[in-house]
Design an enzyme around this catalytic site. Structure first.
Site, mmCIF file in Angstrom:
data_model
loop_
_atom_site.group_PDB
_atom_site.id
_atom_site.type_symbol
_atom_site.label_atom_id
_atom_site.label_comp_id
_atom_site.label_asym_id
_atom_site.label_seq_id
_atom_site.Cartn_x
_atom_site.Cartn_y
_atom_site.Cartn_z
ATOM 1 N N GLY A 1 0.810 -1.224 0.038
ATOM 2 C CA GLY A 1 -0.096 0.132 0.210
ATOM 3 C C GLY A 1 0.811 1.362 0.038
ATOM 4 O O GLY A 1 0.637 2.174 -0.752
ATOM 5 N N THR B 1 11.164 -7.407 -12.437
ATOM 6 C CA THR B 1 10.394 -8.730 -12.901
ATOM 7 C C THR B 1 9.440 -8.968 -11.947
ATOM 8 O O THR B 1 9.408 -8.930 -10.710
ATOM 9 C CB THR B 1 11.582 -10.074 -12.481
ATOM 10 O OG1 THR B 1 12.555 -9.644 -13.623
ATOM 11 C CG2 THR B 1 10.929 -11.277 -13.205
ATOM 12 N N GLN C 1 -7.636 0.432 3.475
ATOM 13 C CA GLN C 1 -8.610 -0.145 4.537
ATOM 14 C C GLN C 1 -10.008 -0.281 4.103
ATOM 15 O O GLN C 1 -10.804 -0.694 4.852
ATOM 16 C CB GLN C 1 -8.538 0.694 5.579
ATOM 17 C CG GLN C 1 -7.189 0.837 6.529
ATOM 18 C CD GLN C 1 -6.838 -0.644 7.127
ATOM 19 O OE1 GLN C 1 -7.804 -1.620 7.512
ATOM 20 N NE2 GLN C 1 -5.472 -0.776 7.556
ATOM 21 N N ASN D 1 -7.767 3.877 8.867
ATOM 22 C CA ASN D 1 -7.222 2.694 9.541
ATOM 23 C C ASN D 1 -7.624 2.281 11.112
ATOM 24 O O ASN D 1 -7.718 1.366 11.512
ATOM 25 C CB ASN D 1 -5.856 2.412 9.296
ATOM 26 C CG ASN D 1 -4.950 3.613 9.309
ATOM 27 O OD1 ASN D 1 -5.548 4.759 8.781
ATOM 28 N ND2 ASN D 1 -3.752 3.541 10.200
ATOM 29 N N CYS E 1 1.830 1.276 12.115
ATOM 30 C CA CYS E 1 3.323 1.790 12.400
ATOM 31 C C CYS E 1 3.196 2.581 13.539
ATOM 32 O O CYS E 1 4.578 3.064 13.765
ATOM 33 C CB CYS E 1 3.225 2.739 11.050
ATOM 34 S SG CYS E 1 2.733 1.768 9.817
ATOM 35 N N SER F 1 -3.642 -2.625 -0.820
ATOM 36 C CA SER F 1 -2.430 -3.545 -0.342
ATOM 37 C C SER F 1 -3.136 -5.132 0.047
ATOM 38 O O SER F 1 -3.996 -5.304 0.766
ATOM 39 C CB SER F 1 -2.005 -3.067 1.199
ATOM 40 O OG SER F 1 -1.063 -3.868 1.554
ATOM 41 N N GLY F 2 -2.248 -5.881 -0.429
ATOM 42 C CA GLY F 2 -2.953 -7.434 -0.464
ATOM 43 C C GLY F 2 -3.201 -7.884 1.150
ATOM 44 O O GLY F 2 -3.896 -8.640 1.173
ATOM 45 N N HIS F 3 -2.055 -7.724 1.809
ATOM 46 C CA HIS F 3 -1.962 -8.193 3.255
ATOM 47 C C HIS F 3 -3.154 -7.582 4.018
ATOM 48 O O HIS F 3 -3.514 -8.308 5.193
ATOM 49 C CB HIS F 3 -0.721 -8.060 3.998
ATOM 50 C CG HIS F 3 -0.520 -6.721 4.335
ATOM 51 N ND1 HIS F 3 -0.462 -6.585 5.672
ATOM 52 C CD2 HIS F 3 0.142 -5.671 3.950
ATOM 53 C CE1 HIS F 3 0.029 -5.278 6.128
ATOM 54 N NE2 HIS F 3 0.200 -4.664 4.828
HETATM 55 N N1 PLP Z 1 -2.685 3.129 3.860
HETATM 56 C C1 PLP Z 1 -3.455 2.660 5.200
HETATM 57 C C2 PLP Z 1 -4.997 3.372 5.489
HETATM 58 C C3 PLP Z 1 -2.934 1.830 5.768
HETATM 59 O O1 PLP Z 1 -3.750 1.272 7.037
HETATM 60 C C4 PLP Z 1 -1.943 1.103 5.674
HETATM 61 C C5 PLP Z 1 -1.223 0.064 6.520
HETATM 62 O O2 PLP Z 1 -1.699 -0.193 7.639
HETATM 63 C C6 PLP Z 1 -1.095 1.727 4.468
HETATM 64 C C7 PLP Z 1 -1.727 2.516 3.648
HETATM 65 C C8 PLP Z 1 0.364 0.809 4.082
HETATM 66 O O3 PLP Z 1 0.082 -0.328 3.643
HETATM 67 P P1 PLP Z 1 1.442 -1.340 3.670
HETATM 68 O O4 PLP Z 1 1.794 -1.807 4.899
HETATM 69 O O5 PLP Z 1 0.814 -2.361 2.495
HETATM 70 O O6 PLP Z 1 2.424 -0.547 2.772
#
Ligand code: PLP
Length: 396
Positions: free
Chosen positions: A70, A237, A179, A149, A325, A199-201
């Site tokens: 993301g 790649t 989110q 988030n 974070c 973001s995949g995770h």
């Molecule tokens: N944007 C939002 C709103 C998020 O909650 C997050 C991750 O917590 C990100 C961006 C960043 O995503 P990534 O961890 O895949 O870099």
């Protein structure tokens, strides 16, 4: 273990892993190669791009670019748009964006750009009229996250994009959709949004894969110079197994959207109601409606969030006291500060975030355990008089 921190990251779905495994084992060819051995991975990428297109609700798979996360999607969009249009030097964003967006704008401020940071109200809802009033002829980019988030609050990004384009068609609109993806339906083709990152995770693919949606008329510069991959905009790649994994996760999440909106929401609401009923110093930090179905942010007055997390962790319960974070630092979250959450609850706010794998018994267990944790923590709080007053107020 009870995992209620799905906004930080999610478990990889078994079906996603199964789909990925062939590309981690035998099917290792570089998808750009000419021989037959490369045909299967190349086709798998095409297939995943179609699935991610449908997940976004985009018109054409050519509008989808695979990235690593993301944060990269946001950087690719923001830096790409601003570097392509150096005459316009005004940006509008919000005070509650993720650090991958906020810190990118901090960089551009140092380069002489003017950035307006729009605030939110006490429930975390965006001051949309303020945003509209800041739009100018030289606004290069308007950038608003789809769902926050920490609070789960949904911002009216479609309405904002509509307004921006009606007043200033050249201004680009970027939405951090990380989110929202997999929690609420997305339909970018019927919006004026130019770019959106995911973001995949966050929806049961592995960490290390993301995507950017971009309307065909948008021009950006690339972050990585190199080969022709991703139509020259993201060299390197292709990460075939992870792209395949995100495609499968997108397909499964799209299928599960209804379940998110009903069952996951029911469990989230049950958790919230149970805690608010049984824990006298609990307060909901958001309004009840206007949120993604999986997220709850609850303030526990006069106690430290980190202590709550440690007690929960001792019981095998995973939750969070801020964004992924910022947790780990004792700074109160910039999102809750922007909302003006009272000092008494600011340090004791906990985010619970569910997924389609959350069980009813998980929720029952947390509801059962929370009062005892809070009895213990309030008994050692230095704010005994205030707590007593709060207890009495709650009883009445
Ligand atoms: N944007 C939002 C709103 C998020 O909650 C997050 C991750 O917590 C990100 C961006 C960043 O995503 P990534 O961890 O895949 O870099």
């Amino acid at each position: 273990m009870i995992y209620l921190d799905n906004n930080a990251t999610t478990a990889v779905d078994e079906k996603v892993l199964e789909e990925m495994l062939p590309y981690l084992k035998g099917e290792y060819a570089n998808p750009s190669s000419m021989y037959d051995f490369a045909k299967k991975p190349a086709a798998a990428i095409r297939d995943a791009r179609v699935k991610v297109r449908d997940f976004f609700g985009a018109k054409d798979e050519k509008e989808i670019f695979f990235t690593s996360c993301g944060s990269e999607s946001a950087n690719m969009a923001i830096r790409g748009v601003l570097n392509c249009n150096k005459e316009k030097r005004h940006i509008i964003t919000t005070k509650v964006e993720h650090p991958c967006v906020l810190n990118t704008y901090k960089y551009f401020e140092k380069q002489g750009y003017e950035v307006d940071y729009i605030g939110v109200n006490a429930y975390g809802e965006l001051e949309v009229e303020e945003l509209k009033s800041k739009l100018r002829k030289d606004t290069a980019l308007v950038s608003v996250m789809y769902a926050n988030n920490e609070t789960g609050v949904i911002h009216p990004v479609e309405e904002i994009a509509e307004y921006v384009k009606s007043k200033s068609p050249e201004t680009r609109v970027f939405v951090d959709g990380v989110q929202a993806a997999g929690k609420i339906p997305m339909d970018v083709k019927n919006t004026k949004i130019d770019l959106m990152g995911i973001s995949g995770h966050k929806f049961h693919a592995p960490k290390g894969i993301g995507a950017l949606y971009m309307k065909p008329d948008v021009r950006i510069t690339s972050l990585i110079a190199g080969g022709h991959q991703e139509r020259g905009l993201r060299a390197g790649t292709e990460n075939v197994p992870y792209i395949v994994g995100m495609g499968k996760a997108a397909e499964l999440s799209l299928d599960a959207l209804k379940y998110e909106g009903t069952e996951v929401k029911r469990l989230r609401d049950k958790l919230e109601a149970g805690i608010l009923k049984n824990v006298f110093n609990a307060r909901l930090n958001t309004s009840v409606s206007g949120r993604v179905p999986n997220t709850s942010n609850i303030g526990f007055e006069y106690v430290e969030g980190e202590l709550i997390l440690l007690h929960l962790s001792d019981l095998g319960i995973c939750a969070s006291s801020g964004s992924a974070c910022t947790s780990g630092s004792l700074e109160p979250s910039h999102v809750l500060r922007a909302m003006g959450i009272p000092f008494t609850a600011l340090h004791g706010s906990i985010r619970f975030s569910l997924s389609r794998f959350t069980k009813e018994s998980d929720i029952d267990y947390v509801i059962e355990k929370m009062p005892a944790i809070m009895d213990k923590l309030t008994s050692i709080s230095p704010f005994q008089e205030e707590l007593q007053a709060l207890r009495q107020r709650k009883q009445h």
